[in-house]
Design a protein around this motif. Sequence first.
Motif, PDB file in Angstrom:
ATOM      1  N   VAL A  65       0.851  -1.192   0.000  1.00 28.26           N
ATOM      2  CA  VAL A  65       0.000   0.000   0.000  1.00 28.26           C
ATOM      3  C   VAL A  65       0.888   1.244   0.000  1.00 28.26           C
ATOM      4  CG1 VAL A  65      -1.711   1.294   1.332  1.00 28.26           C
ATOM      5  CG2 VAL A  65      -1.837  -1.212   1.205  1.00 28.26           C
ATOM      6  N   PRO A  66       0.614   2.210  -0.874  1.00 30.95           N
ATOM      7  CA  PRO A  66       1.451   3.401  -0.934  1.00 30.95           C
ATOM      8  C   PRO A  66       1.591   4.093   0.427  1.00 30.95           C
ATOM      9  CG  PRO A  66      -0.010   3.345  -2.823  1.00 30.95           C
ATOM     10  CD  PRO A  66      -0.426   2.217  -1.924  1.00 30.95           C
ATOM     11  N   TYR A  67       2.821   4.332   0.802  1.00 30.16           N
ATOM     12  CA  TYR A  67       3.201   5.080   2.001  1.00 30.16           C
ATOM     13  C   TYR A  67       2.864   4.369   3.317  1.00 30.16           C
ATOM     14  CZ  TYR A  67       3.771   8.841  -1.393  1.00 30.16           C
ATOM     15  OH  TYR A  67       4.161   9.589  -2.477  1.00 30.16           O
ATOM     16  N   ALA A  68       2.524   3.090   3.261  1.00 28.86           N
ATOM     17  CA  ALA A  68       2.213   2.360   4.499  1.00 28.86           C
ATOM     18  C   ALA A  68       3.463   1.837   5.194  1.00 28.86           C
ATOM     19  CB  ALA A  68       1.258   1.202   4.202  1.00 28.86           C
ATOM     20  N   GLY A  69       4.638   2.091   4.617  1.00 31.97           N
ATOM     21  CA  GLY A  69       5.890   1.711   5.265  1.00 31.97           C
ATOM     22  C   GLY A  69       6.168   0.225   5.198  1.00 31.97           C
ATOM     23  N   GLY A  70       7.169  -0.181   5.995  1.00 29.77           N
ATOM     24  CA  GLY A  70       7.520  -1.589   6.077  1.00 29.77           C
ATOM     25  C   GLY A  70       8.700  -2.003   5.237  1.00 29.77           C
ATOM     26  N   ARG A  71       9.266  -1.075   4.443  1.00 30.47           N
ATOM     27  CA  ARG A  71      10.424  -1.438   3.634  1.00 30.47           C
ATOM     28  C   ARG A  71      11.673  -1.454   4.502  1.00 30.47           C
ATOM     29  NH1 ARG A  71      12.450   0.847  -2.291  1.00 30.47           N
ATOM     30  NH2 ARG A  71      14.329  -0.451  -2.389  1.00 30.47           N
ATOM     31  N   ALA A  72      12.448  -2.522   4.399  1.00 31.13           N
ATOM     32  CA  ALA A  72      13.687  -2.652   5.163  1.00 31.13           C
ATOM     33  C   ALA A  72      14.827  -2.005   4.387  1.00 31.13           C
ATOM     34  CB  ALA A  72      13.991  -4.120   5.433  1.00 31.13           C
ATOM     35  N   PHE A  77      24.843  -0.875   9.768  1.00 37.62           N
ATOM     36  CA  PHE A  77      24.593  -1.009  11.199  1.00 37.62           C
ATOM     37  C   PHE A  77      23.364  -1.865  11.500  1.00 37.62           C
ATOM     38  CE2 PHE A  77      26.031   3.249   9.921  1.00 37.62           C
ATOM     39  CZ  PHE A  77      27.362   3.133  10.312  1.00 37.62           C
ATOM     40  N   GLY A  78      22.748  -2.387  10.450  1.00 38.55           N
ATOM     41  CA  GLY A  78      21.535  -3.182  10.603  1.00 38.55           C
ATOM     42  C   GLY A  78      20.428  -2.644   9.713  1.00 38.55           C
ATOM     43  N   LYS A  79      19.210  -3.111   9.942  1.00 33.33           N
ATOM     44  CA  LYS A  79      18.072  -2.699   9.120  1.00 33.33           C
ATOM     45  C   LYS A  79      17.292  -1.564   9.776  1.00 33.33           C
ATOM     46  CE  LYS A  79      17.225  -7.351   7.266  1.00 33.33           C
ATOM     47  NZ  LYS A  79      16.226  -8.450   7.172  1.00 33.33           N
ATOM     48  N   VAL A  80      16.953  -0.559   8.960  1.00 34.38           N
ATOM     49  CA  VAL A  80      16.026   0.489   9.373  1.00 34.38           C
ATOM     50  C   VAL A  80      14.724   0.242   8.622  1.00 34.38           C
ATOM     51  CG1 VAL A  80      15.549   2.956   9.412  1.00 34.38           C
ATOM     52  CG2 VAL A  80      17.876   2.139   9.831  1.00 34.38           C
ATOM     53  N   ILE A  81      13.625   0.114   9.333  1.00 33.94           N
ATOM     54  CA  ILE A  81      12.323  -0.193   8.723  1.00 33.94           C
ATOM     55  C   ILE A  81      11.527   1.098   8.568  1.00 33.94           C
ATOM     56  CG2 ILE A  81      10.318  -1.684   8.775  1.00 33.94           C
ATOM     57  CD1 ILE A  81      12.980  -3.187   8.887  1.00 33.94           C
ATOM     58  N   SER A  82      11.131   1.410   7.357  1.00 33.28           N
ATOM     59  CA  SER A  82      10.412   2.667   7.118  1.00 33.28           C
ATOM     60  C   SER A  82       9.033   2.631   7.769  1.00 33.28           C
ATOM     61  CB  SER A  82      10.275   2.930   5.623  1.00 33.28           C
ATOM     62  OG  SER A  82       9.493   1.939   4.992  1.00 33.28           O
ATOM     63  N   PRO A  83       8.592   3.761   8.339  1.00 33.23           N
ATOM     64  CA  PRO A  83       7.307   3.798   9.038  1.00 33.23           C
ATOM     65  C   PRO A  83       6.131   4.073   8.112  1.00 33.23           C
ATOM     66  CG  PRO A  83       8.413   5.889   9.294  1.00 33.23           C
ATOM     67  CD  PRO A  83       9.364   4.997   8.520  1.00 33.23           C
ATOM     68  N   ASN A  84       4.954   3.846   8.620  1.00 33.07           N
ATOM     69  CA  ASN A  84       3.696   4.163   7.964  1.00 33.07           C
ATOM     70  C   ASN A  84       3.494   5.681   8.019  1.00 33.07           C
ATOM     71  OD1 ASN A  84       0.991   4.517   7.251  1.00 33.07           O
ATOM     72  ND2 ASN A  84       0.246   2.811   8.482  1.00 33.07           N
ATOM     73  N   ILE A  85       3.328   6.325   6.854  1.00 35.75           N
ATOM     74  CA  ILE A  85       3.066   7.775   6.853  1.00 35.75           C
ATOM     75  C   ILE A  85       1.750   8.091   6.154  1.00 35.75           C
ATOM     76  CG2 ILE A  85       5.476   8.494   7.098  1.00 35.75           C
ATOM     77  CD1 ILE A  85       5.554   8.974   4.067  1.00 35.75           C
ATOM     78  N   THR A  86       0.820   7.118   6.156  1.00 36.00           N
ATOM     79  CA  THR A  86      -0.523   7.414   5.677  1.00 36.00           C
ATOM     80  C   THR A  86      -1.258   8.193   6.764  1.00 36.00           C
ATOM     81  OG1 THR A  86      -1.628   5.441   6.589  1.00 36.00           O
ATOM     82  CG2 THR A  86      -0.525   5.197   4.452  1.00 36.00           C
ATOM     83  N   ALA A 149       0.871  -1.256  11.538  1.00 34.06           N
ATOM     84  CA  ALA A 149       1.817  -0.826  12.565  1.00 34.06           C
ATOM     85  C   ALA A 149       3.241  -0.818  12.007  1.00 34.06           C
ATOM     86  CB  ALA A 149       1.735  -1.747  13.776  1.00 34.06           C
ATOM     87  N   SER A 150       3.993   0.212  12.366  1.00 32.69           N
ATOM     88  CA  SER A 150       5.391   0.295  11.946  1.00 32.69           C
ATOM     89  C   SER A 150       6.218  -0.721  12.726  1.00 32.69           C
ATOM     90  CB  SER A 150       5.931   1.711  12.176  1.00 32.69           C
ATOM     91  OG  SER A 150       5.225   2.653  11.383  1.00 32.69           O
ATOM     92  N   LEU A 151       7.066  -1.424  12.027  1.00 30.00           N
ATOM     93  CA  LEU A 151       7.894  -2.453  12.652  1.00 30.00           C
ATOM     94  C   LEU A 151       9.129  -1.826  13.300  1.00 30.00           C
ATOM     95  CD1 LEU A 151       7.718  -5.114   9.794  1.00 30.00           C
ATOM     96  CD2 LEU A 151       6.410  -5.086  11.929  1.00 30.00           C
TER      97      LEU A 151
END
Length: 424
Positions: A65-72, A77-86, A149-151
């Motif tokens: 879903v557009p802008y729902a986040g979740g991309r690693a 230094f590890g993974k940063v998970i993008s947040p939901n910005i809807t 929910a943002s991971l």
Amino acid sequence: MKKWLIAIAGAAIVAAGARFLLWPADDVGPPAAASTLGKEQLVARGAYLAKAGDCMACHTTRGGVPYAGGRALQTPFGKVISPNITADRETGIGSWTADDFWRAIHNGKSKDGRLLYPAFPYTNYTKVQREDSDALYAYFLSVPPHRQASLPHELRFPYNQQIALAAWRALYFKPGVYQPLTTHSMEWNRGAYLVQGLGHCSACHSSRTTLGGSDDGLSGGLIPMLGWYAPSLTSDAEAGLGDWDTAHIVELLQTGVSPRATVFGPMAEVVRQSLQHMSGADVQAMAVYLKSLPGPARPAPRTPRDTSAQAREQLALGAKLYEAQCASCHQADGKGVPPGYPPLAGNRALTTISAVNAIRLVLNGGFAPGTSGNPRPYGMPPFGPVMDDREVAAVVSYLRASWGNDAPAVSALEVNKYRSVPLE
């Protein structure tokens, strides 16, 4: 590791003091100004700016879903998970105010005061003017809410600690809106504003310290984890555009192809998802600014070419493979048939100090982005499956040494290093 921890601990002491002395004063900054635009116009303006900032690239998973986040986002230094910005009030930013959004854009701080990781490029976005931040805010509140929910991030210790992030900010981050230079034209300043701010070009086109800091310049560097080299935009020996026609720069940025070069790798995604959607005036402004960037006083000295029997044998093999596999498209003289088949003679993408891009193009193929100005791009097939490391090294070395190109040869070991690197 010990040196890193000592540096972090020392900087954290400075950062802790700075946090109490300075941060409360710059949390919000200038108040939201009454916009002269109607609501629909403001949202449309924000939608355009979101394209300019390529926000969807990080905040949308493939097929999600557009802008729902979740991309690693992979980092050293590890993974940063993008947040939901809807506009969802519970899991997105639906409960945020314009001031909350500005705090994130300008100061890299979330609504609850938590420091944000610079995978979100607030080190660039801090240059964005308040009225543009408010337009972006209006647009994201118009995005249909999606409950997701943002991971949590998956970062190693000590990089998962807020105090370590505070130390990093003390070393590498200073908030500040772009200030136009009166010595340059409005067009040049508009281009500088877009390149330095929303375009966040230095996020890729600059080198990084051990701790991931950048000088926000455009001097080029290897993109961490992606395994691509983003060449210097300030050096005409690499990707500097000082000797380009402005029209060709505009063509490259908007369509992905031009008589001088073709974009590939991560830059192809930027053109497809962001630059092609920008206005002609804005891309022209960016081209004017990029063309003006100063180059070095003289090219960096090259390593003397190896003339040993082994080196001559490698070039001979490369010439044979080029004739069999490449010349039908790129021509025997390396001049290609632009824009479909880019020229190799004088192509600075081949002669950068790092040969990684040329290696990966031969291994994995090269594909220009599909854009409205180039809807049916030509592609180069991957040769990794039919050439071994020695043969790929021979072809790349031949390309880097022919038709006036003058760059060091590469080895089979260098090729092998990138054979298994993920494509994204």
